[in-house]
Write a protein that holds these residues in place. Structure first.
Motif, PDB file in Angstrom:
ATOM      1  N   GLY A 235       0.818  -1.205   0.000  1.00 25.86           N
ATOM      2  CA  GLY A 235       0.000   0.000   0.000  1.00 25.86           C
ATOM      3  C   GLY A 235       0.854   1.258   0.000  1.00 25.86           C
ATOM      4  N   LYS A 236       1.916   1.254   0.797  1.00 26.78           N
ATOM      5  CA  LYS A 236       2.808   2.415   0.850  1.00 26.78           C
ATOM      6  C   LYS A 236       3.523   2.610  -0.483  1.00 26.78           C
ATOM      7  N   MET A 237       3.876   1.502  -1.120  1.00 28.20           N
ATOM      8  CA  MET A 237       4.525   1.570  -2.430  1.00 28.20           C
ATOM      9  C   MET A 237       3.578   2.222  -3.449  1.00 28.20           C
ATOM     10  N   HIS A 238       2.326   1.773  -3.474  1.00 27.87           N
ATOM     11  CA  HIS A 238       1.341   2.339  -4.397  1.00 27.87           C
ATOM     12  C   HIS A 238       1.094   3.823  -4.105  1.00 27.87           C
ATOM     13  N   MET A 239       1.100   4.198  -2.821  1.00 30.65           N
ATOM     14  CA  MET A 239       0.890   5.594  -2.459  1.00 30.65           C
ATOM     15  C   MET A 239       2.004   6.470  -3.027  1.00 30.65           C
ATOM     16  N   ARG A 240       3.243   6.005  -2.909  1.00 29.26           N
ATOM     17  CA  ARG A 240       4.362   6.792  -3.426  1.00 29.26           C
ATOM     18  C   ARG A 240       4.274   6.949  -4.938  1.00 29.26           C
ATOM     19  N   GLU A 241       3.666   5.965  -5.600  1.00 33.46           N
ATOM     20  CA  GLU A 241       3.507   6.006  -7.054  1.00 33.46           C
ATOM     21  C   GLU A 241       2.231   6.741  -7.463  1.00 33.46           C
ATOM     22  N   ARG A 242       1.494   7.241  -6.463  1.00 29.03           N
ATOM     23  CA  ARG A 242       0.239   7.962  -6.688  1.00 29.03           C
ATOM     24  C   ARG A 242      -0.835   7.077  -7.312  1.00 29.03           C
ATOM     25  N   HIS A 243      -0.783   5.796  -7.035  1.00 30.47           N
ATOM     26  CA  HIS A 243      -1.821   4.861  -7.477  1.00 30.47           C
ATOM     27  C   HIS A 243      -2.778   4.656  -6.297  1.00 30.47           C
ATOM     28  N   TRP A 244      -3.685   5.605  -6.131  1.00 33.63           N
ATOM     29  CA  TRP A 244      -4.499   5.667  -4.922  1.00 33.63           C
ATOM     30  C   TRP A 244      -5.420   4.457  -4.753  1.00 33.63           C
ATOM     31  N   GLN A 245      -6.072   4.021  -5.823  1.00 35.37           N
ATOM     32  CA  GLN A 245      -7.021   2.920  -5.700  1.00 35.37           C
ATOM     33  C   GLN A 245      -6.317   1.614  -5.347  1.00 35.37           C
ATOM     34  N   GLU A 246      -5.157   1.364  -5.968  1.00 40.14           N
ATOM     35  CA  GLU A 246      -4.377   0.161  -5.638  1.00 40.14           C
ATOM     36  C   GLU A 246      -3.901   0.214  -4.195  1.00 40.14           C
ATOM     37  N   ALA A 247      -3.535   1.411  -3.743  1.00 36.36           N
ATOM     38  CA  ALA A 247      -3.092   1.579  -2.354  1.00 36.36           C
ATOM     39  C   ALA A 247      -4.242   1.271  -1.399  1.00 36.36           C
ATOM     40  N   PHE A 248      -5.434   1.779  -1.733  1.00 37.63           N
ATOM     41  CA  PHE A 248      -6.604   1.513  -0.900  1.00 37.63           C
ATOM     42  C   PHE A 248      -6.836   0.009  -0.754  1.00 37.63           C
ATOM     43  N   THR A 249      -6.764  -0.715  -1.865  1.00 36.74           N
ATOM     44  CA  THR A 249      -7.000  -2.165  -1.847  1.00 36.74           C
ATOM     45  C   THR A 249      -6.005  -2.878  -0.946  1.00 36.74           C
TER      46      THR A 249
END
Length: 436
Positions: A235-249
């Motif tokens: 989730g933290k990785m996705h957040m840094r990449e600005r992939h919000w929906q993937e981070a949420f999942t």
């Protein structure tokens, strides 16, 4: 329960059967009696207790559970008194003299190693124990200790040593083709969780993504603590990449896993993160409508997040900012959460701006700045970005400090009329051709 109360709950093989009369001259009975006397002494005076426990070792004629337990307590007291040289000597003695008892008392071994976690010699203690267990043929216990040592190294941020250890452990989980042996799935997941957590701390994001993708391919159920770590880091990785929906999942999966494992602190943290990702994704869904999430509503930090969600959905900037100001420690005290507050404020301001400008053809930048509670130059930067992204149809007149907007849906209407006119022309031409 004191630090020393665990020992007598772990083994009772020396206890006599009911109805038996104890022989006071029996060395085993004398060792047992002296052991419990030493316990009482140690509670008030560690130094006296130390001498009494040493008496137990003198009394026993051959290695017994009472000597095993007494020496363990000696090591603990010496560690408490910062006698590290004595701890090191007696730990080696404990492993050597009571080697046969280690196999059946793994819990005692683990509890002592955990007690010594802050010892400068902890890595050596683990290595000695693993060598002894391997000689005794207990390979499964060795594997479990390797993982415990890896976690100790992670907590100490000794990443140079940890990296080498994890590489060696990972090699043992590869098949003949050099790929992950999925029959060792649980072991692999433990290793991946530590590798992912380490690379996340080191901010080695390319390797983190590679490890995360490999971990996600491992089938089967893993310990929820382990799965929680992997999903949280993902989730933290996705957040840094600005992939919000993937981070949420991923944060939602981490939240559920930590909740299943009974780790309320970890699950609360991931609940905050999934709420953050949800707001950044632009979703109108309230995460707290989910039953499991609602059970955390009394948590102070979660209450702050609930208020943020409410004001974010209502696009109420003033109240949103007041919640942050009133809960600085709960919200901005978390470095990861704080690092995305600018993104969240920008998202909220963009949403408010889109609503405010909708009825107008032009608007003063100063008025927009007042509405959003930011400087005029920040309004200009925000508008330029929205215009370039195609979210706002218009242009910024920086000389007159005005936002000039195109009529809503004007281009769409003209395009539709153009298509209609073309259609009529084509139809008319076709009709005349038939008549002729």
């Amino acid at each position: 329960m004191s630090d020393f109360d665990d020992d007598d709950m772990l083994y009772d093989s020396d206890a006599g059967s009911m109805g038996e009369v104890a022989d006071e001259d029996d060395p085993a009975v004398r060792a047992e009696n002296r052991y419990f006397e030493a316990k009482d002494l140690a509670a008030d005076n560690p130094e006296e207790g130390l001498e009494a426990f040493e008496d137990v070792l003198t009394i026993e004629e051959s290695p017994s559970n009472w000597g095993f337990k007494a020496l363990k307590r000696i090591i603990k007291i010496q560690f408490t008194l910062a006698k590290h040289a004595d701890v090191k000597t007696n730990f080696s003695k404990w492993l050597q003299n009571y080697s046969s008892l280690l196999m059946e008392n793994e819990k005692a071994v683990n509890s002592l190693l955990e007690y010594l976690n802050n010892s400068p010699n902890i890595q050596d203690f683990y290595n000695q124990t693993m060598d002894r267990l391997e000689k005794n043929g207990n390979k499964k216990a060795v594997l479990r200790l390797e993982l415990r040592l890896a976690k100790v190294l992670f907590d100490r941020k000794d990443f140079t040593v940890l990296e080498k250890k994890l590489e060696a452990m990972h090699k043992d989980c590869l098949g003949p083709d050099g790929k992950d042996d999925h029959s060792k799935g649980n072991q692999l997941m433990d290793i991946y969780a530590l590798e992912i957590a380490m690379e996340s701390q080191r901010e080695n994001f390319p390797k983190l993504r590679s490890l995360y993708e490999r971990a996600m391919k491992i089938p089967g159920l893993a310990n929820p603590r382990v799965s929680g770590v992997i999903h949280e880091c993902g989730g933290k990785m996705h957040m840094r990449e600005r992939h919000w929906q993937e981070a949420f999942t991923d944060f939602f999966e981490a939240f559920k896993n930590f909740d299943d494992a009974g780790l309320r602190t970890n699950s609360s943290q991931c609940l905050k993160y999934l709420v953050l990702a949800n707001m950044l994704s632009g979703s109108d869904i309230n995460p707290f409508h989910e039953q499991r999430a609602r059970s955390y509503q009394d948590n102070t930090e979660i209450k702050a997040m609930i208020a943020l969600v409410e004001h974010h959905q209502k696009k109420d900037i003033r109240r949103f900012e007041s919640v942050i100001a009133a809960n600085k420690q709960a919200l901005l005290g978390d470095a990861f959460l704080a690092s995305f507050m600018d993104d969240l404020m920008k998202k909220l301001r963009s949403g408010v701006l889109m609503v405010r400008i909708k009825p107008y053809t032009n608007m003063s930048l100063d008025f927009i700045a007042m509405e959003l509670g930011i400087k005029t130059e920040d309004v200009t930067a925000l508008l330029v970005e929205l215009i370039l992204d195609g979210q706002v149809a218009g242009k910024v007149d920086q000389i007159n400090q005005i936002l000039e907007l195109k009529p809503a849906n004007a281009s769409t209407k003209f395009h539709a009329l153009d298509k209609l006119a073309t259609g009529i022309t084509t139809m008319t031409g076709s009709l005349f051709a038939r008549l002729n």
